[in-house]
Design a protein around this motif. Structure first.
Motif, PDB file in Angstrom:
ATOM      1  N   LEU A 166       0.741  -1.168  -0.102  1.00 14.27           N
ATOM      2  CA  LEU A 166       0.015   0.085  -0.010  1.00 14.27           C
ATOM      3  C   LEU A 166       0.782   1.284   0.048  1.00 14.27           C
ATOM      4  CD1 LEU A 166      -3.057  -0.772   2.432  1.00 14.27           C
ATOM      5  CD2 LEU A 166      -3.316  -0.007   0.148  1.00 14.27           C
ATOM      6  N   ARG A 167       1.805   1.504   0.743  1.00 17.39           N
ATOM      7  CA  ARG A 167       2.826   2.240   0.822  1.00 17.39           C
ATOM      8  C   ARG A 167       3.334   2.770  -0.396  1.00 17.39           C
ATOM      9  NH1 ARG A 167       6.504   3.543   4.520  1.00 17.39           N
ATOM     10  NH2 ARG A 167       5.825   2.110   5.890  1.00 17.39           N
ATOM     11  N   ASP A 168       3.455   1.888  -1.541  1.00 14.11           N
ATOM     12  CA  ASP A 168       4.017   1.976  -2.594  1.00 14.11           C
ATOM     13  C   ASP A 168       2.638   2.042  -3.873  1.00 14.11           C
ATOM     14  OD1 ASP A 168       6.831   2.137  -1.801  1.00 14.11           O
ATOM     15  OD2 ASP A 168       6.380  -0.049  -1.290  1.00 14.11           O
ATOM     16  N   ALA A 169       1.854   1.932  -3.479  1.00 11.30           N
ATOM     17  CA  ALA A 169       0.593   2.013  -4.712  1.00 11.30           C
ATOM     18  C   ALA A 169       0.464   3.136  -5.237  1.00 11.30           C
ATOM     19  CB  ALA A 169      -0.467   1.344  -3.851  1.00 11.30           C
ATOM     20  N   THR A 170       0.487   3.245  -6.587  1.00  7.59           N
ATOM     21  CA  THR A 170       0.103   4.366  -7.475  1.00  7.59           C
ATOM     22  C   THR A 170      -1.274   4.410  -7.599  1.00  7.59           C
ATOM     23  OG1 THR A 170       0.385   3.352  -9.526  1.00  7.59           O
ATOM     24  CG2 THR A 170       2.321   4.183  -8.383  1.00  7.59           C
ATOM     25  N   PRO A 171      -1.757   5.544  -8.008  1.00  8.68           N
ATOM     26  CA  PRO A 171      -3.424   5.770  -8.682  1.00  8.68           C
ATOM     27  C   PRO A 171      -3.521   4.560  -9.633  1.00  8.68           C
ATOM     28  CG  PRO A 171      -2.379   7.887  -8.523  1.00  8.68           C
ATOM     29  CD  PRO A 171      -1.055   6.944  -8.208  1.00  8.68           C
ATOM     30  N   ARG A 172      -2.710   4.242 -10.605  1.00 12.01           N
ATOM     31  CA  ARG A 172      -2.931   3.283 -11.630  1.00 12.01           C
ATOM     32  C   ARG A 172      -2.963   1.829 -10.983  1.00 12.01           C
ATOM     33  NH1 ARG A 172      -5.461   1.638 -15.809  1.00 12.01           N
ATOM     34  NH2 ARG A 172      -4.353   0.305 -16.841  1.00 12.01           N
ATOM     35  N   ASP A 173      -2.199   1.517  -9.743  1.00  8.77           N
ATOM     36  CA  ASP A 173      -2.271   0.306  -9.168  1.00  8.77           C
ATOM     37  C   ASP A 173      -3.735   0.317  -8.454  1.00  8.77           C
ATOM     38  OD1 ASP A 173       0.247  -0.521  -9.544  1.00  8.77           O
ATOM     39  OD2 ASP A 173       1.061   0.836  -7.710  1.00  8.77           O
ATOM     40  N   PHE A 174      -4.083   1.247  -7.892  1.00  9.70           N
ATOM     41  CA  PHE A 174      -5.705   1.058  -7.393  1.00  9.70           C
ATOM     42  C   PHE A 174      -6.747   0.993  -8.505  1.00  9.70           C
ATOM     43  CE2 PHE A 174      -3.449   3.354  -3.839  1.00  9.70           C
ATOM     44  CZ  PHE A 174      -4.044   2.477  -2.769  1.00  9.70           C
ATOM     45  N   GLU A 175      -6.333   1.385  -9.588  1.00  6.83           N
ATOM     46  CA  GLU A 175      -7.227   1.362 -10.855  1.00  6.83           C
ATOM     47  C   GLU A 175      -7.403  -0.103 -11.228  1.00  6.83           C
ATOM     48  OE1 GLU A 175      -7.077   5.850 -12.614  1.00  6.83           O
ATOM     49  OE2 GLU A 175      -5.951   4.321 -13.354  1.00  6.83           O
ATOM     50  N   LEU A 176      -5.785  -0.717 -11.462  1.00  5.34           N
ATOM     51  CA  LEU A 176      -5.918  -1.858 -11.608  1.00  5.34           C
ATOM     52  C   LEU A 176      -6.373  -3.098 -10.690  1.00  5.34           C
ATOM     53  CD1 LEU A 176      -2.073  -1.961 -13.007  1.00  5.34           C
ATOM     54  CD2 LEU A 176      -4.108  -2.173 -14.508  1.00  5.34           C
ATOM     55  N   TRP A 177      -6.114  -2.629  -9.302  1.00  6.89           N
ATOM     56  CA  TRP A 177      -6.818  -3.354  -8.374  1.00  6.89           C
ATOM     57  C   TRP A 177      -8.430  -3.644  -8.657  1.00  6.89           C
ATOM     58  CZ3 TRP A 177     -10.366  -2.615  -4.553  1.00  6.89           C
ATOM     59  CH2 TRP A 177     -10.610  -3.668  -3.736  1.00  6.89           C
ATOM     60  N   ALA A 178      -8.889  -2.302  -8.802  1.00  9.20           N
ATOM     61  CA  ALA A 178     -10.435  -2.310  -8.955  1.00  9.20           C
ATOM     62  C   ALA A 178     -10.876  -2.994 -10.166  1.00  9.20           C
ATOM     63  CB  ALA A 178     -10.961  -0.735  -9.097  1.00  9.20           C
ATOM     64  N   GLN A 179     -10.310  -2.877 -11.276  1.00 10.32           N
ATOM     65  CA  GLN A 179     -10.476  -3.980 -12.168  1.00 10.32           C
ATOM     66  C   GLN A 179     -10.280  -5.283 -12.143  1.00 10.32           C
ATOM     67  OE1 GLN A 179      -7.835  -2.340 -15.464  1.00 10.32           O
ATOM     68  NE2 GLN A 179      -8.894  -0.334 -15.432  1.00 10.32           N
ATOM     69  N   THR A 180      -9.238  -5.668 -11.437  1.00 11.60           N
ATOM     70  CA  THR A 180      -9.114  -7.066 -11.257  1.00 11.60           C
ATOM     71  C   THR A 180     -10.086  -7.755 -10.248  1.00 11.60           C
ATOM     72  OG1 THR A 180      -6.527  -6.674 -11.078  1.00 11.60           O
ATOM     73  CG2 THR A 180      -7.323  -8.616 -10.020  1.00 11.60           C
ATOM     74  N   GLU A 181     -10.446  -6.777  -9.040  1.00 18.28           N
ATOM     75  CA  GLU A 181     -11.481  -7.381  -8.247  1.00 18.28           C
ATOM     76  C   GLU A 181     -12.835  -7.321  -9.081  1.00 18.28           C
ATOM     77  OE1 GLU A 181     -11.616  -8.156  -4.923  1.00 18.28           O
ATOM     78  OE2 GLU A 181      -9.652  -8.486  -5.482  1.00 18.28           O
ATOM     79  N   ASP A 182     -13.236  -6.619  -9.937  1.00 16.28           N
ATOM     80  CA  ASP A 182     -14.472  -6.486 -10.796  1.00 16.28           C
ATOM     81  C   ASP A 182     -14.351  -7.865 -11.592  1.00 16.28           C
ATOM     82  OD1 ASP A 182     -16.901  -5.201 -11.244  1.00 16.28           O
ATOM     83  OD2 ASP A 182     -16.013  -4.504 -13.242  1.00 16.28           O
ATOM     84  N   ARG A 183     -13.461  -8.173 -12.313  1.00 12.99           N
ATOM     85  CA  ARG A 183     -13.393  -9.156 -13.014  1.00 12.99           C
ATOM     86  C   ARG A 183     -13.516 -10.500 -12.090  1.00 12.99           C
ATOM     87  NH1 ARG A 183      -9.062  -6.584 -15.570  1.00 12.99           N
ATOM     88  NH2 ARG A 183      -7.682  -7.566 -14.540  1.00 12.99           N
TER      89      ARG A 183
END
Length: 174
Positions: free
Chosen positions: A113-130
Motif C-alpha cells: 500500500l505505501r508504494d501503490a500508485t493511482p494506476r495500481d488502485f485502478e488495476l486493483w479495482a479492475q482485477t476485483e471487478d473481473r
C-alpha cells in the motif's frame, strides 16, 4: 510432499461424515492425528517446511485481505480508517499487463500500500471487478446445476445423489 497430501486426501475422503457442521473440524483433526509420519514414508523436515510455507502463505493472504479492508472502509466512511498507518506495509493484489519477450502477458502482482500508485488502485479495482464477475458466473452455473440435479433426482424418484448418479437418468444421452 505430494505423498502427504495424497494420503490426507484419501484418508479424509474415507472418513468424511455424510453430513456435518462447517464448524466441525474434530473429524479432520482425528484423521490427521492418525497419520504416522514414519509409516507414511515422509521426511519430517519436508513436512515441517511445507507446514511453515503454508502458514506463511496464509499470513500473506490475510495481509492482502487487510489491504482490501482498507478500501472497503474508505468507501464506507469516505476517509482513511484511524489505523491506516498500521496497514501501509500490507499488499493489494492486482493483475497488470506487461510486455515480456515481445508478448503481452497478464502478470499477477502484489503491491505494498505505501508504494501503490493511482494506476495500481485502478488495476486493483479492475482485477476485483473481473473476479466478482467470474465468481457471480461460477456461482450462477453451480446454482443452476444443483437445481437441475435436484429436479432430475425428484423426477427419477431417487432419494440420494448416489442412487440417482448410478441410474441411467444421470448419464448423458448417447
Amino acid at each position: 510432499m505430494s505423498n502427504l497430501r495424497e494420503l490426507l486426501k484419501k484418508e479424509l475422503s474415507k472418513s468424511r461424515p455424510a453430513r456435518y457442521s462447517m464448524d466441525d473440524r474434530k473429524w479432520i483433526d482425528d484423521v490427521a492425528d492418525k497419520i504416522d509420519p514414519n509409516k507414511a514414508d515422509l521426511e519430517i523436515k519436508h513436512v515441517v517446511r511445507d507446514y511453515i510455507r503454508t502458514i506463511a502463505k496464509e499470513v500473506e493472504g490475510k495481509a492482502t485481505r487487510a489491504g482490501n479492508q482498507l478500501m472497503r472502509e474508505f468507501f464506507q466512511e469516505e476517509a482513511l480508517p484511524f489505523n491506516w498507518q498500521q496497514m501501509v506495509n500490507e499488499p493489494i493484489a492486482l493483475e497488470n499487463m506487461s510486455i515480456v519477450d515481445g508478448q503481452i502477458k497478464l502478470l499477477k502482482e502484489r503491491v505494498r500500500l505505501r508504494d501503490a500508485t493511482p494506476r495500481d488502485f485502478e488495476l486493483w479495482a479492475q482485477t476485483e471487478d473481473r473476479a466478482r464477475q467470474r465468481d457471480y458466473e461460477a456461482r450462477g452455473e453451480a446454482v443452476s446445476g444443483a437445481m437441475q440435479i435436484a429436479q432430475r433426482m425428484r423426477r427419477a424418484g431417487t432419494l440420494t445423489f448416489w442412487q440417482w448418479a448410478e441410474s441411467q437418468e444421470a448419464r448423458p444421452a448417447a
